[in-house]
Design a protein around this motif. Structure first.
Motif, mmCIF file in Angstrom:
data_model
loop_
_atom_site.group_PDB
_atom_site.id
_atom_site.type_symbol
_atom_site.label_atom_id
_atom_site.label_comp_id
_atom_site.label_asym_id
_atom_site.label_seq_id
_atom_site.Cartn_x
_atom_site.Cartn_y
_atom_site.Cartn_z
ATOM 1 N N GLY A 40 0.821 -1.110 0.294
ATOM 2 C CA GLY A 40 0.011 -0.035 0.067
ATOM 3 C C GLY A 40 0.705 1.278 -0.093
ATOM 4 N N HIS A 41 2.086 1.236 0.129
ATOM 5 C CA HIS A 41 3.013 2.321 0.212
ATOM 6 C C HIS A 41 4.017 2.362 -1.235
ATOM 7 C CE1 HIS A 41 2.008 3.853 4.160
ATOM 8 N NE2 HIS A 41 1.660 2.543 4.464
ATOM 9 N N GLY A 42 4.025 1.398 -1.875
ATOM 10 C CA GLY A 42 5.231 1.256 -2.781
ATOM 11 C C GLY A 42 6.374 1.318 -2.338
ATOM 12 N N LEU A 43 7.269 2.056 -2.776
ATOM 13 C CA LEU A 43 8.399 2.285 -2.399
ATOM 14 C C LEU A 43 9.016 3.511 -1.521
ATOM 15 C CD1 LEU A 43 9.107 -0.045 -4.691
ATOM 16 C CD2 LEU A 43 11.396 0.253 -4.253
ATOM 17 N N PHE A 90 15.137 -2.330 -0.474
ATOM 18 C CA PHE A 90 15.871 -2.545 -1.747
ATOM 19 C C PHE A 90 16.896 -1.475 -1.736
ATOM 20 C CE2 PHE A 90 13.485 -5.550 -4.326
ATOM 21 C CZ PHE A 90 12.258 -5.520 -3.500
ATOM 22 N N PHE A 105 17.559 -1.560 -9.697
ATOM 23 C CA PHE A 105 17.307 -2.040 -8.355
ATOM 24 C C PHE A 105 18.070 -3.397 -8.028
ATOM 25 C CE2 PHE A 105 14.301 0.651 -6.265
ATOM 26 C CZ PHE A 105 14.096 1.574 -7.239
ATOM 27 N N GLY A 106 18.610 -3.705 -6.905
ATOM 28 C CA GLY A 106 18.976 -4.862 -6.280
ATOM 29 C C GLY A 106 17.848 -5.906 -6.212
ATOM 30 N N PRO A 107 18.019 -6.940 -5.725
ATOM 31 C CA PRO A 107 17.184 -8.272 -5.597
ATOM 32 C C PRO A 107 16.265 -7.903 -4.332
ATOM 33 C CG PRO A 107 19.046 -8.981 -5.091
ATOM 34 C CD PRO A 107 19.400 -7.773 -5.473
ATOM 35 N N PHE B 34 8.494 7.680 -14.907
ATOM 36 C CA PHE B 34 9.238 6.036 -14.914
ATOM 37 C C PHE B 34 8.075 5.095 -14.705
ATOM 38 C CE2 PHE B 34 13.537 7.658 -14.972
ATOM 39 C CZ PHE B 34 13.700 8.786 -14.096
ATOM 40 N N TYR B 36 7.835 0.890 -13.807
ATOM 41 C CA TYR B 36 8.842 -0.087 -13.146
ATOM 42 C C TYR B 36 7.850 -1.217 -13.224
ATOM 43 C CZ TYR B 36 13.055 2.423 -11.939
ATOM 44 O OH TYR B 36 14.120 3.606 -11.892
ATOM 45 N N GLN B 38 7.440 -5.164 -11.201
ATOM 46 C CA GLN B 38 8.071 -6.133 -10.199
ATOM 47 C C GLN B 38 7.440 -7.361 -10.073
ATOM 48 O OE1 GLN B 38 7.554 -5.015 -6.032
ATOM 49 N NE2 GLN B 38 9.550 -5.762 -5.549
ATOM 50 N N GLN B 42 11.167 -10.509 -6.666
ATOM 51 C CA GLN B 42 12.034 -9.947 -7.517
ATOM 52 C C GLN B 42 12.424 -8.363 -7.288
ATOM 53 O OE1 GLN B 42 14.006 -11.820 -9.581
ATOM 54 N NE2 GLN B 42 12.782 -13.556 -8.661
ATOM 55 N N GLY B 43 13.391 -7.786 -7.597
ATOM 56 C CA GLY B 43 13.498 -6.455 -7.615
ATOM 57 C C GLY B 43 12.622 -5.601 -8.757
ATOM 58 N N LEU B 44 12.850 -4.455 -8.910
ATOM 59 C CA LEU B 44 12.037 -3.679 -9.866
ATOM 60 C C LEU B 44 13.030 -3.691 -11.082
ATOM 61 C CD1 LEU B 44 10.859 -2.532 -6.953
ATOM 62 C CD2 LEU B 44 10.256 -0.428 -8.186
ATOM 63 N N LEU B 46 13.086 -1.437 -14.484
ATOM 64 C CA LEU B 46 12.751 -0.189 -15.496
ATOM 65 C C LEU B 46 12.208 -0.678 -16.878
ATOM 66 C CD1 LEU B 46 12.691 2.621 -15.752
ATOM 67 C CD2 LEU B 46 14.741 2.668 -16.800
ATOM 68 N N LYS B 49 10.911 5.202 -19.693
ATOM 69 C CA LYS B 49 11.211 6.760 -18.917
ATOM 70 C C LYS B 49 10.884 7.762 -19.725
ATOM 71 C CE LYS B 49 16.060 6.536 -20.091
ATOM 72 N NZ LYS B 49 16.337 5.428 -20.946
ATOM 73 N N PHE B 90 4.781 -0.284 -10.741
ATOM 74 C CA PHE B 90 4.789 1.252 -10.231
ATOM 75 C C PHE B 90 5.361 2.174 -10.979
ATOM 76 C CE2 PHE B 90 4.978 -0.640 -5.893
ATOM 77 C CZ PHE B 90 5.193 -1.821 -6.087
ATOM 78 N N ARG B 99 9.938 9.534 -6.282
ATOM 79 C CA ARG B 99 8.821 9.167 -5.434
ATOM 80 C C ARG B 99 7.812 8.176 -6.160
ATOM 81 N NH1 ARG B 99 6.185 11.641 -0.965
ATOM 82 N NH2 ARG B 99 7.455 13.024 -0.892
ATOM 83 N N PHE B 100 7.634 6.921 -5.477
ATOM 84 C CA PHE B 100 6.890 5.895 -6.112
ATOM 85 C C PHE B 100 5.496 6.039 -5.843
ATOM 86 C CE2 PHE B 100 10.001 3.319 -7.904
ATOM 87 C CZ PHE B 100 11.053 3.805 -7.427
ATOM 88 N N GLY B 101 4.522 5.595 -6.799
ATOM 89 C CA GLY B 101 3.318 5.212 -6.557
ATOM 90 C C GLY B 101 3.031 3.980 -5.506
ATOM 91 N N ALA B 102 1.843 3.703 -5.377
ATOM 92 C CA ALA B 102 1.587 2.472 -4.558
ATOM 93 C C ALA B 102 1.484 1.169 -5.244
ATOM 94 C CB ALA B 102 0.430 2.914 -3.576
#
Lengths: 114, 110
Positions: A40-43, A90, A105-107, B34, B36, B38, B42-44, B46, B49, B90, B99-102
């Motif tokens: 619910g917060h993203g990153l 992350f 991003f890393g894992p 951007f 992304y 996921q 896993q990570g994010l 891209l 952009k 995202f 800043r990222f969305g949820a």
């Protein structure tokens, strides 16, 4: 994951204990970041670094500290872990100049504080 | 206040159908934009952009996004979804910091 590793990948710790997470990059990028991801917060940005020994706070920095003594390593420390710090962490990197905001991003590290 | 909004928490589409994921932002200046993706555990990664220039940008995996200044939007589209596109998406916006969305979770029905 472009040359970014995080360690450990999973950790369970008890409330009140110190915890250090490590991010290592092989890309020689100037910028490094620590985020936490919660449903619910993203990153959300915790801290970031714009060079060796140069760091700044993000939007959720309380309870966290960072250090960067080498270009390739960025450490995140929870001085006294709390249950609210249970999250997935992350690390990200980016180059300088016009590509500064293009982050890779890393894992991730899954941290559970009991 | 600066914000990034992804109005849809969860979207389900059938395989082969088209997809549009919405992203709106509230910033004083035009930010860098951007998308992304996921996959679970896993990570994010891209996807694409937008910095300036052509407002329709192409990304990896057949995705595209359109920047609409008048609507403060940067919606992600794909003409035909594949089962492997199931993931969380995202939107992210950068002026001085990112800043990222949820996030929007995409489920693909067979």
């Amino acid at each position: 994951d472009a040359g970014i590793t995080q360690s450990p990948r999973h950790k369970v710790t008890e409330t009140g204990t110190p915890v250090t997470l490590r991010c290592h990059q092989t890309e020689n990028h100037r910028y490094m970041y620590w985020y936490r991801q919660d449903p619910g917060h993203g990153l959300r940005l915790i801290h970031y670094s714009y060079g060796v020994k140069d760091t700044d706070k993000g939007e959720v920095s309380d309870g966290y500290s960072v250090s960067r003594s080498k270009t390739e390593d960025f450490l995140l420390t929870l001085e006294s872990a709390t249950s609210s710090q249970t999250s997935v962490y992350f690390c990200a990197i980016s180059e300088s100049g016009g590509s500064r905001y293009e982050q890779y991003f890393g894992p991730g590290t899954r941290l559970t504080v009991t | 206040a600066q914000s990034v909004t992804q109005p849809d928490i969860h979207i389900t589409v059938s395989e082969g159908a088209s997809l549009e994921l919405r992203c709106n932002y509230s910033y004083g200046a035009t930010p860098y934009l951007f998308w992304y993706v996921q996959s679970p555990g896993q990570g994010l990664q891209l996807l694409l952009k937008y910095f300036s220039g052509d407002t329709l940008v192409q990304g990896i995996k057949g995705f595209e996004a359109e920047f609409k200044r008048s609507q403060s939007s940067f919606n992600l589209r794909k003409p035909s979804v594949h089962w492997s596109d199931a993931a969380e998406y995202f939107c992210a916006v950068a002026v001085s910091k990112m800043r990222f969305g949820a996030g929007t979770r995409l489920t693909v029905k067979p």
